[in-house]
Scaffold this motif. Structure first.
Motif, short mmCIF file in Angstrom:
data_model
loop_
_atom_site.label_atom_id
_atom_site.label_comp_id
_atom_site.label_asym_id
_atom_site.label_seq_id
_atom_site.Cartn_x
_atom_site.Cartn_y
_atom_site.Cartn_z
N LYS A 1 0.85 -1.19 0.00
CA LYS A 1 0.00 0.00 0.00
C LYS A 1 0.88 1.24 0.00
O LYS A 1 2.09 1.17 0.21
N GLN B 1 0.49 -5.00 -5.98
CA GLN B 1 -0.65 -5.82 -6.35
C GLN B 1 -1.90 -5.01 -6.66
O GLN B 1 -2.96 -5.60 -6.86
N ASP B 2 -1.81 -3.69 -6.68
CA ASP B 2 -2.97 -2.88 -7.03
C ASP B 2 -2.52 -1.64 -7.80
O ASP B 2 -1.39 -1.18 -7.67
N HIS B 3 -3.42 -1.11 -8.61
CA HIS B 3 -3.09 -0.02 -9.52
C HIS B 3 -2.72 1.26 -8.77
O HIS B 3 -1.80 1.97 -9.17
N HIS C 1 -1.52 -9.93 -10.17
CA HIS C 1 -2.93 -9.76 -10.55
C HIS C 1 -3.87 -10.41 -9.53
O HIS C 1 -5.03 -10.69 -9.85
N ALA D 1 -5.68 -9.45 -7.17
CA ALA D 1 -6.97 -8.81 -6.90
C ALA D 1 -7.74 -8.47 -8.17
O ALA D 1 -8.79 -7.83 -8.11
N GLU D 2 -7.22 -8.89 -9.33
CA GLU D 2 -7.83 -8.55 -10.61
C GLU D 2 -8.81 -9.64 -11.07
O GLU D 2 -8.63 -10.82 -10.75
N ARG E 1 -7.17 -13.58 -0.40
CA ARG E 1 -8.08 -13.15 -1.46
C ARG E 1 -8.91 -14.34 -1.95
O ARG E 1 -8.50 -15.49 -1.81
#
Length: 306
Positions: free
Chosen positions: A77, A108-110, A165, A167-168, A204
């Protein structure tokens, strides 16, 4: 506390140091493949002050450009203190080893990836002095590998693709391709990749899919992950068996109660009535028959509302 995804995002580069050169083409740079790699101590603590540790540190040697250092940081984060820490890491490593130092941040996130890519300078606007702008690998630039043949061509990259990916929406297809590709891989190659992928998915929803794929597609594979799934399946089957036994015992007991009431009331019980009652396994139907057995004038009439 260090999380499993954090460990997976950087330790996979320790597992395969050449992965960085293959990942670099997705990051817009051309890093030659190393001909030699050495894992270095990650402790960057000075003699007296605060302890500082980089996640993974590798010395990579190339055929044409000489050796360089690769520091890999897993970032879950946004954190306002991180750019200063990254600046410290790169400056310290450059000073200590006198080698060019590359910094790779894996996300792991955009939102975190976009934040990590921004250049940060430690000086005033007109005197930037030292600017930190790491290479960032994340869901925005890592490949979506859904073809088992493509996954088989580079299993480690496919595992990193699944991790970044996680969380995608497309992660399910990546995991299915990876599990299919791993079927043909020797266990010593498959095992660490199965574990890295599991750690990277953490809690997840895709973690459950991966656990099931490992248990089914990689049925030969022995690990805590596969055994955990198989243990759950065994537990579910055992629970179903116990429930079935309880239902059968309850039905048998209720059937005996129906026949006992009819007998105590002095009613004649034909063999076909006795057989139908004793062979019934529907608890709700037996309950209705039991209620009617108290008042019907003939044993055959317990079935009239059935």
């Amino acid at each position: 506390m260090v999380s499993p995804p954090h460990e997976a995002m950087h330790r996979i580069f320790q597992h395969d140091p050449g992965l960085f050169s293959r990942v670099s083409r997705f990051l817009g740079v051309d890093i030659p493949a190393p001909v030699k790699a050495t894992a270095l101590p990650t402790d960057l603590t000075e003699a007296n002050p605060v302890e500082r540790r980089v996640d993974t540190l590798l010395r990579l040697e190339t055929a044409g450009q000489g050796p360089y250092l690769l520091a890999v940081q897993a970032q879950g984060k946004k954190h306002p203190d991180k750019p200063a820490s990254w600046a410290y890491y790169t400056a310290y490593l450059w000073t200590k080893y006198r080698l060019p130092t590359a910094l790779l941040v894996v996300c792991q996130d955009h939102a975190t990836a976009k934040w990590a890519q921004q250049p940060v300078s430690c000086g005033p606007p007109q005197l930037p002095t030292l600017t930190v702008q790491p290479l960032v690998a994340g869901p925005h630039n890592m490949p979506v590998i859904t073809d088992p043949e493509e996954a088989r061509a580079d299993l480690v990259l496919a595992s990193l693709a699944a991790i970044t990916h996680a969380a995608e929406p497309g992660v399910d297809a990546i995991l299915k391709a990876l599990s299919t590709a791993l079927r043909d891989a020797p266990e010593d190659i498959a095992k660490p990749l199965v574990e890295f992928t599991a750690q990277g998915l953490a809690k997840r929803p895709a973690k459950n899919l991966w656990r099931n794929l490992v248990a089914v597609d990689l049925s030969f594979y022995k690990s805590y992950l596969a055994e955990e799934v198989r243990a759950e399946v065994r537990s579910e089957v055992q629970a179903e068996v116990r429930a079935e036994v309880r239902n059968e015992a309850s039905a048998e007991s209720r059937a005996e109660d129906i026949l006992l009431i009819l007998e105590q009331r002095g009613l004649d019980i034909p063999e076909d009535v006795r057989s139908r009652v004793t062979h019934c396994t529907d608890p709700e139907l037996l309950r209705r028959w039991l209620a009617r057995a108290v008042t019907v004038p003939k044993a055959e009439e317990v079935f009239e509302d059935a």
